[in-house]
Design a protein around this motif. Structure first.
Motif, PDB file in Angstrom:
ATOM      1  N   GLU A  28       0.827  -1.207   0.000  1.00 17.10           N
ATOM      2  CA  GLU A  28       0.000   0.000   0.000  1.00 17.10           C
ATOM      3  C   GLU A  28       0.861   1.257   0.000  1.00 17.10           C
ATOM      4  OE1 GLU A  28      -2.768  -0.359   3.257  1.00 17.10           O
ATOM      5  OE2 GLU A  28      -3.471  -2.297   2.513  1.00 17.10           O
ATOM      6  N   LEU A  29       1.923   1.256   0.791  1.00 16.71           N
ATOM      7  CA  LEU A  29       2.838   2.389   0.821  1.00 16.71           C
ATOM      8  C   LEU A  29       3.408   2.640  -0.566  1.00 16.71           C
ATOM      9  CD1 LEU A  29       4.702   4.495   2.256  1.00 16.71           C
ATOM     10  CD2 LEU A  29       6.286   2.588   2.659  1.00 16.71           C
ATOM     11  N   TRP A  30       3.893   1.583  -1.207  1.00 14.15           N
ATOM     12  CA  TRP A  30       4.524   1.696  -2.518  1.00 14.15           C
ATOM     13  C   TRP A  30       3.539   2.247  -3.548  1.00 14.15           C
ATOM     14  CZ3 TRP A  30       8.312  -2.765  -4.018  1.00 14.15           C
ATOM     15  CH2 TRP A  30       9.183  -2.344  -5.035  1.00 14.15           C
ATOM     16  N   ALA A  31       2.315   1.743  -3.535  1.00 13.14           N
ATOM     17  CA  ALA A  31       1.300   2.241  -4.478  1.00 13.14           C
ATOM     18  C   ALA A  31       0.964   3.702  -4.184  1.00 13.14           C
ATOM     19  CB  ALA A  31       0.053   1.363  -4.419  1.00 13.14           C
ATOM     20  N   ASP A  32       0.795   4.037  -2.913  1.00  9.70           N
ATOM     21  CA  ASP A  32       0.451   5.417  -2.552  1.00  9.70           C
ATOM     22  C   ASP A  32       1.574   6.386  -2.921  1.00  9.70           C
ATOM     23  OD1 ASP A  32      -1.979   4.525  -1.570  1.00  9.70           O
ATOM     24  OD2 ASP A  32      -1.386   4.652   0.543  1.00  9.70           O
ATOM     25  N   VAL A  33       2.822   6.009  -2.662  1.00  6.70           N
ATOM     26  CA  VAL A  33       3.959   6.862  -3.022  1.00  6.70           C
ATOM     27  C   VAL A  33       4.028   7.018  -4.536  1.00  6.70           C
ATOM     28  CG1 VAL A  33       6.493   6.984  -3.050  1.00  6.70           C
ATOM     29  CG2 VAL A  33       5.295   6.412  -0.925  1.00  6.70           C
ATOM     30  N   SER A  34       3.867   5.924  -5.259  1.00  7.01           N
ATOM     31  CA  SER A  34       3.889   5.978  -6.723  1.00  7.01           C
ATOM     32  C   SER A  34       2.799   6.884  -7.258  1.00  7.01           C
ATOM     33  CB  SER A  34       3.737   4.576  -7.311  1.00  7.01           C
ATOM     34  OG  SER A  34       4.827   3.758  -6.951  1.00  7.01           O
ATOM     35  N   ASN A  83      -2.199  -1.835  -6.096  1.00  5.39           N
ATOM     36  CA  ASN A  83      -1.448  -2.780  -5.272  1.00  5.39           C
ATOM     37  C   ASN A  83      -1.029  -3.997  -6.085  1.00  5.39           C
ATOM     38  OD1 ASN A  83      -1.922  -1.008  -3.186  1.00  5.39           O
ATOM     39  ND2 ASN A  83      -3.221  -2.385  -2.007  1.00  5.39           N
ATOM     40  N   ASP A  84      -1.897  -4.425  -6.997  1.00  6.51           N
ATOM     41  CA  ASP A  84      -1.570  -5.582  -7.834  1.00  6.51           C
ATOM     42  C   ASP A  84      -0.392  -5.294  -8.763  1.00  6.51           C
ATOM     43  OD1 ASP A  84      -3.529  -7.174  -6.700  1.00  6.51           O
ATOM     44  OD2 ASP A  84      -5.034  -6.685  -8.226  1.00  6.51           O
ATOM     45  N   TYR A 130      17.703   0.916  -1.973  1.00  9.23           N
ATOM     46  CA  TYR A 130      16.631   0.873  -2.958  1.00  9.23           C
ATOM     47  C   TYR A 130      15.280   1.201  -2.333  1.00  9.23           C
ATOM     48  CZ  TYR A 130      19.609  -1.734  -6.255  1.00  9.23           C
ATOM     49  OH  TYR A 130      20.605  -2.133  -7.109  1.00  9.23           O
ATOM     50  N   THR A 131      14.375   1.645  -3.153  1.00 11.16           N
ATOM     51  CA  THR A 131      12.965   1.800  -2.809  1.00 11.16           C
ATOM     52  C   THR A 131      12.808   2.558  -1.491  1.00 11.16           C
ATOM     53  OG1 THR A 131      12.734  -0.386  -3.850  1.00 11.16           O
ATOM     54  CG2 THR A 131      10.752   0.582  -2.932  1.00 11.16           C
ATOM     55  N   VAL A 132      13.382   3.745  -1.485  1.00  9.72           N
ATOM     56  CA  VAL A 132      13.322   4.636  -0.327  1.00  9.72           C
ATOM     57  C   VAL A 132      11.987   5.383  -0.401  1.00  9.72           C
ATOM     58  CG1 VAL A 132      14.413   6.610   0.798  1.00  9.72           C
ATOM     59  CG2 VAL A 132      15.831   4.861  -0.331  1.00  9.72           C
ATOM     60  N   MET A 133      11.134   5.166   0.606  1.00  8.77           N
ATOM     61  CA  MET A 133       9.781   5.740   0.542  1.00  8.77           C
ATOM     62  C   MET A 133       9.324   6.245   1.899  1.00  8.77           C
ATOM     63  SD  MET A 133       7.753   2.879  -1.757  1.00  8.77           S
ATOM     64  CE  MET A 133       8.085   1.463  -0.696  1.00  8.77           C
TER      65      MET A 133
END
Length: 174
Positions: free
Chosen positions: A21-27, A41-42, A93-96
């Motif tokens: 969820e974090l990754w999708a929201d940040v994106s 999310n998928d 990597y993937t600093v969010m």
């Protein structure tokens, strides 16, 4: 209130879902973390699985920051080098940081926690990361002590006609 950071937390469903969820929201907020909005999310889940596999194989470590409610609010992945001539530094990597927490200093806290985590890994002398040009994130990393050590022009294609530089940055830990 500050985030609480943990290196190598137990990975359970709640943590996986929280990172997804974090990754999708940040994106979707325009963060340069490997996707171009809109994403679901998928869309994110297969990339997270790659990170989780690397963690299971001992090649990557997870740093997670939780807010006062215990929700995943920030992450960074520390990837160890497998090449014996480069084992003295690691990749970040993937600093969010979740968009709802940005502007509170949590990004700087995350970067400090990542540097502390790296210092705790035997033999690590530096952290290397790459970031997308054109959005100012390189200025943020510079303010955290990183130095630009390379740049590949137009290496990242955000969309047709929108190419960005791939900026390579380094933080010596000495």
């Amino acid at each position: 209130m500050a985030l609480t950071f943990e290196l190598d937390p137990e990975v359970d469903r709640a943590l996986r879902d929280g990172i997804t969820e974090l990754w999708a929201d940040v994106s979707n907020a325009g963060g340069a973390v490997g996707f171009v909005p809109p994403v679901t999310n998928d869309d994110v889940r297969p990339e997270l699985v790659k990170h989780l596999v690397a963690m299971a194989e001992g090649r990557t470590r997870l740093l997670v920051g939780r807010d006062e409610e215990g929700a995943v609010a920030a992450t960074a992945f520390l990837a160890l080098n497998t090449h014996r001539l480069m084992a003295h530094w690691l990749w970040l990597y993937t600093v969010m940081v979740h968009p709802r927490h940005q502007g509170k200093g949590y990004g700087r806290d995350l970067m400090g926690a990542a540097a502390d985590a790296a210092r705790g890994i035997g033999g690590i002398e530096a952290i290397r990361l790459t970031c997308r040009g054109g959005i100012g994130v390189d200025r943020f990393y510079t303010s955290c002590g990183y130095k630009e050590v390379g740049r590949v022009p137009d290496a990242i294609r955000v969309s047709e006609g929108d190419d960005r530089d791939d900026i390579i940055m380094l933080l010596p830990l000495g």
